[in-house]
Design a protein around this motif. Structure first.
Motif, short mmCIF file in Angstrom:
data_model
loop_
_atom_site.label_atom_id
_atom_site.label_comp_id
_atom_site.label_asym_id
_atom_site.label_seq_id
_atom_site.Cartn_x
_atom_site.Cartn_y
_atom_site.Cartn_z
N VAL A 179 -11.43 9.05 -7.76
CA VAL A 179 -10.54 9.75 -6.82
C VAL A 179 -11.31 10.85 -6.10
CG1 VAL A 179 -8.50 11.23 -6.61
CG2 VAL A 179 -8.46 9.27 -8.17
N ASP A 180 -12.04 11.65 -6.86
CA ASP A 180 -12.80 12.75 -6.24
C ASP A 180 -13.77 12.21 -5.21
OD1 ASP A 180 -11.45 14.45 -7.88
OD2 ASP A 180 -13.07 14.70 -9.35
N TYR A 181 -14.44 11.13 -5.57
CA TYR A 181 -15.42 10.54 -4.65
C TYR A 181 -14.72 10.02 -3.39
CZ TYR A 181 -19.13 7.64 -2.74
OH TYR A 181 -20.07 7.10 -1.90
N ALA A 182 -13.62 9.30 -3.61
CA ALA A 182 -12.93 8.65 -2.48
C ALA A 182 -12.37 9.67 -1.50
CB ALA A 182 -11.83 7.73 -3.00
N ILE A 183 -11.84 10.75 -2.01
CA ILE A 183 -11.26 11.77 -1.12
C ILE A 183 -12.34 12.34 -0.20
CG2 ILE A 183 -10.28 14.11 -1.08
CD1 ILE A 183 -8.56 13.27 -3.52
N GLU A 216 -1.48 4.10 -12.44
CA GLU A 216 -0.62 5.29 -12.57
C GLU A 216 -1.17 6.41 -11.70
OE1 GLU A 216 -0.20 6.08 -16.74
OE2 GLU A 216 1.66 4.90 -16.85
N THR A 217 -2.48 6.51 -11.67
CA THR A 217 -3.10 7.55 -10.84
C THR A 217 -2.78 7.30 -9.37
OG1 THR A 217 -4.86 7.74 -12.46
CG2 THR A 217 -5.28 8.69 -10.28
N LEU A 218 -2.89 6.04 -8.95
CA LEU A 218 -2.55 5.70 -7.57
C LEU A 218 -1.12 6.12 -7.25
CD1 LEU A 218 -3.85 2.07 -6.92
CD2 LEU A 218 -4.99 4.23 -6.44
N TYR A 219 -0.23 5.85 -8.19
CA TYR A 219 1.18 6.15 -7.98
C TYR A 219 1.37 7.65 -7.75
CZ TYR A 219 6.23 5.97 -8.60
OH TYR A 219 7.59 6.08 -8.39
N TYR A 220 0.71 8.47 -8.57
CA TYR A 220 0.84 9.93 -8.41
C TYR A 220 0.25 10.36 -7.07
CZ TYR A 220 2.10 9.86 -13.33
OH TYR A 220 2.73 9.59 -14.51
N LEU A 221 -0.85 9.73 -6.69
CA LEU A 221 -1.48 10.09 -5.41
C LEU A 221 -0.54 9.78 -4.24
CD1 LEU A 221 -5.10 8.82 -6.14
CD2 LEU A 221 -4.41 11.21 -5.82
N PHE A 222 0.20 8.69 -4.38
CA PHE A 222 1.19 8.37 -3.34
C PHE A 222 2.31 9.40 -3.34
CE2 PHE A 222 -0.47 3.96 -3.37
CZ PHE A 222 -0.71 3.88 -2.02
N LYS A 278 -11.79 -8.62 -13.43
CA LYS A 278 -12.88 -9.51 -12.98
C LYS A 278 -14.16 -8.72 -12.73
CE LYS A 278 -14.21 -13.77 -11.86
NZ LYS A 278 -15.65 -13.58 -11.89
N GLY A 279 -14.07 -7.39 -12.80
CA GLY A 279 -15.29 -6.60 -12.72
C GLY A 279 -15.53 -5.88 -11.40
N VAL A 280 -14.49 -5.77 -10.57
CA VAL A 280 -14.65 -5.00 -9.33
C VAL A 280 -14.72 -3.51 -9.69
CG1 VAL A 280 -13.67 -4.48 -7.05
CG2 VAL A 280 -13.31 -6.74 -8.08
N SER A 281 -15.59 -2.79 -9.00
CA SER A 281 -15.77 -1.36 -9.31
C SER A 281 -14.54 -0.55 -8.92
CB SER A 281 -17.01 -0.86 -8.54
OG SER A 281 -16.78 0.43 -8.03
N VAL A 282 -14.10 0.28 -9.87
CA VAL A 282 -12.93 1.14 -9.63
C VAL A 282 -13.19 2.10 -8.48
CG1 VAL A 282 -11.63 3.06 -10.65
CG2 VAL A 282 -11.99 0.96 -11.96
N LYS A 283 -14.43 2.55 -8.37
CA LYS A 283 -14.77 3.46 -7.29
C LYS A 283 -14.63 2.77 -5.93
CE LYS A 283 -18.99 5.29 -5.92
NZ LYS A 283 -20.34 5.78 -6.24
#
Lengths: 320, 338
Positions: free
Chosen positions: A297-301, A21-27, A72-77
């Motif tokens: 999100v903050d980190y990725a930006i 949902e966060t991705l969707y808002y970011l788009f 499966k355990g992939v990091s969200v960051k």
């Protein structure tokens, strides 16, 4: 034991939804590049199938990989950085939304060719068997992929060689905008298992415990060297095929019926009814997930862009 | 030092590598000779089943997507598969797996996974009609992530195939049916027998071999066409034309340096291949040399290739569309006059 499992499943399913949902808002805000294919509404499939798997078990996903990856355990960051095309992304920004994954936790970087991951999963299973490992491969695909030639060749190969592969068809009733009523002349895709001499099972894909139970049957069979299984998880995507899709091809009655069976709501009701946790505990879980996603999100930006000087890196393998 | 045919050399390279590394295995249609099986469409894998067993010499259904996909998947998690195509033409049945999957997996995962696989594909026109005849090397030279090699001698077959098996990237090996020297004798086959040292060796990719030194014209030719170019060169020598013949041996990576160095000496370049004229691999060599060494050329670059048609069955027509030694000789004469 079951209480712990249910809460962990809830936490993962909520994290998947919060992330997407966060991705969707970011788009919508226009700050994220590319496109996205949400698994909104299919969280029980990912979590039910992958809950409790080993890191050394493999998972092969599709153009709609976020739920599978998180389960499966992939990091969200790492995934969020990939969505922004950053160097810290799980694929160093070279893959994008449809290729996320992390081989170190057994999540094969996802595959955006419909059905393309099916024969590859058979190959992974073949190597596992040759290496005499008792690990398994969970291969996800959609109803559309079951009409690809790769499905036929991949399933037949796994069956004749008795490979430890669990083929998981998430049947969400539409291949992009086209209804399965126009693409299949059978009621259940699981029937196709018969033609390869492997077990096939239809499962309620919105009931995480039903998915989990079917997964355990198939995984046990695979670990024992008894061969592959085809599971058909009947489900529904709440969002469109991709971010620009408003689902004009679906009717309101059908949508209402499925939306009433939202997999996260179903699990939540069970948890509350059986007094495994109260509303506050579930709200706390959601808040924690929001924090994880917002921090990502903050980190990725702020994360650094890949350097154009490195654009040729990894066209060929750079060495171990 | 042993005298081997191409089939024997390829078989030796595979057997040596399977012996050396237990992660190497073969898969393909009819590759095992268990229970009277073929041991490969051209008998390259004959005898391997007996040495290494069913699991490592794996017969597959007639399923090219499975063969390629299974090779890719196995390669991603620690195996080193050698996939076998009966005829190179069947490669189109596995294009997604080769070009979208094998070629891109390392790059689009940000270097997380590698795909150390080999695909062997017989090419060349041998009176079997249009779908068992094509020379497809050029197709795959334009897919970043793939390597493309074409050994033409038993010595190169051993050295290059071993390098391919040890390479951590997908490598497509194009082998010519008229060079095999196996049990199936093709009309017009050359079937070279060559010396192969008993001592272990490999050949690096990207190193062309000057098969014959000359001063008047550079001829770059691969597989069967290399032999025809050599034959043409011997003939032309009697007319006083000195040809330098180069076998590139690998197309990706390609040894442009050796070609350009030769062109600087001769001032003329001809490319001979069984691939098509339009956008065959010679087109790229031609463009590259024009871009980097045009002022060393005394005449236009010429390509002598198969004409742009499907390969016809009629032996008369097939012989016409594939470059013959005579066509090469005549083309050289014309180029020398220009």
């Amino acid at each position: 034991m079951e209480a712990k499992m249910l809460l962990e499943m809830y936490e993962q399913m909520d994290l998947i939804r919060t992330y997407e949902e966060t991705l969707y808002y970011l788009f919508l805000e226009g700050i994220m590049p590319g496109s996205i294919h949400q698994s909104h509404g299919q969280e029980a499939c990912a979590v039910g199938m992958l809950y409790g798997l080993r890191k050394t078990d493999y998972m092969a996903s599709t153009h709609r990989p976020a739920g599978h990856d998180i389960a499966k355990g992939v990091s969200v960051k790492d995934m969020m950085c990939e969505m922004f095309g950053k160097e810290d992304g799980c694929c160093k920004g070279r893959g994008g939304a449809m290729h996320t994954g992390d081989i170190t936790v057994g999540a094969i970087p996802a595959n955006a060719i419909v059905g393309g991951n099916i024969p590859i999963s058979t190959g992974i299973g073949l190597s596992l068997k040759m290496q005499k490992r008792d690990d398994v491969v969970v291969c996800f695909f959609g109803d559309g992929a079951s009409n690809e030639g790769a499905f036929h060749e991949g399933l037949n190969g796994a069956a004749i060689w008795k490979l430890p592969v669990i083929f998981v068809c998430e049947n969400n009733l539409y291949g992009a905008s086209t209804s399965i009523k126009n693409t299949l002349n059978i009621e259940d895709i699981a029937l196709r298992a018969d033609s390869y001499g492997m077990p096939g099972e239809v499962v309620d894909g919105n009931d995480v415990l039903a998915v989990y139970a079917a997964a355990q049957r198939a995984i046990t069979r695979a670990r024992k060297g008894e061969g592959p299984t085809l599971l058909e998880l009947k489900t529904y995507r709440i969002a469109g095929h991709s971010r620009s899709d408003g689902c004009a091809y679906r009717d309101d009655v059908e949508e209402a019926e499925w939306f009433a069976r939202d997999p996260i709501e179903l699990l939540k009701n069970k948890i509350l009814k059986e007094k495994i946790a109260d509303e506050q505990i579930l709200a706390d879980i959601h808040e924690k997930n929001e924090q994880i996603v917002n921090e990502a999100v903050d980190y990725a930006i702020e994360a650094k862009e890949p350097s154009v000087d490195d654009v040729l890196l990894n066209v060929y393998w750079e060495g171990d | 030092m042993a005298q081997l045919t191409m089939v024997q050399a390829l078989n030796k390279a595979i057997a040596d590598e399977m012996e050396r590394d237990s992660s190497v295995f073969c898969l393909g249609e009819d590759i095992s000779d268990k229970d009277g099986g073929f041991g490969g469409a051209f008998a390259v894998t004959r005898g391997l089943y007996e040495k290494f067993g069913e699991e490592r010499v794996l017969n597959t259904p007639i399923s090219e997507i499975l063969i390629s996909g299974a090779a890719i998947g196995a390669a991603m998690v620690g195996s080193r598969p050698i996939a076998d195509l009966q005829y190179g033409d069947f490669i189109f049945c596995m294009m997604d797996q080769l070009c979208n999957q094998a070629a891109k997996m390392c790059y689009m995962s940000g270097g997380q996974v590698k795909v150390p696989m080999v695909l062997r594909a017989p090419v060349g026109a041998t009176q079997r009609g249009a779908q068992h005849a094509q020379s497809l090397e050029g197709f795959f030279t334009r897919v970043p992530g793939l390597k493309v090699i074409c050994p033409a001698t038993p010595y190169d077959a051993v050295g290059l195939l071993k390098t391919a098996i040890r390479d951590d990237n997908p490598v497509i090996v194009f082998e010519h049916k008229k060079l095999y020297g196996g049990k199936r004798v093709e009309a017009g086959a050359i079937a070279p027998v060559g010396e192969v040292p008993d001592k272990e060796y490999t050949i690096d990719f990207g190193k062309a071999e000057i098969k014959r030194e000359g001063t008047d014209i550079t001829i770059v030719a691969n597989l069967l066409m290399m032999y025809r170019a050599m034959e043409a060169a011997s003939h032309l020598e009697k007319e006083g034309i000195s040809c330098e013949v180069i076998d590139p041996r690998t197309l990706v990576p390609f040894d442009f340096d050796t070609v350009i160095k030769s062109v600087k000496k001769t001032g003329r370049l001809m490319i001979v291949h069984e691939d098509t004229y339009s956008n065959g691999w010679g087109a790229e060599i031609s463009a590259y040399v024009a871009e980097h060494a045009i002022y060393y050329l005394d005449a236009p670059i010429v390509r002598v290739t198969t004409y742009d048609t499907p390969i016809p069955f009629s032996p008369v027509l097939e012989d016409y569309v594939i470059p013959s030694t005579e066509r090469i000789i005549e083309s050289v004469r014309q180029l020398m006059d220009s």
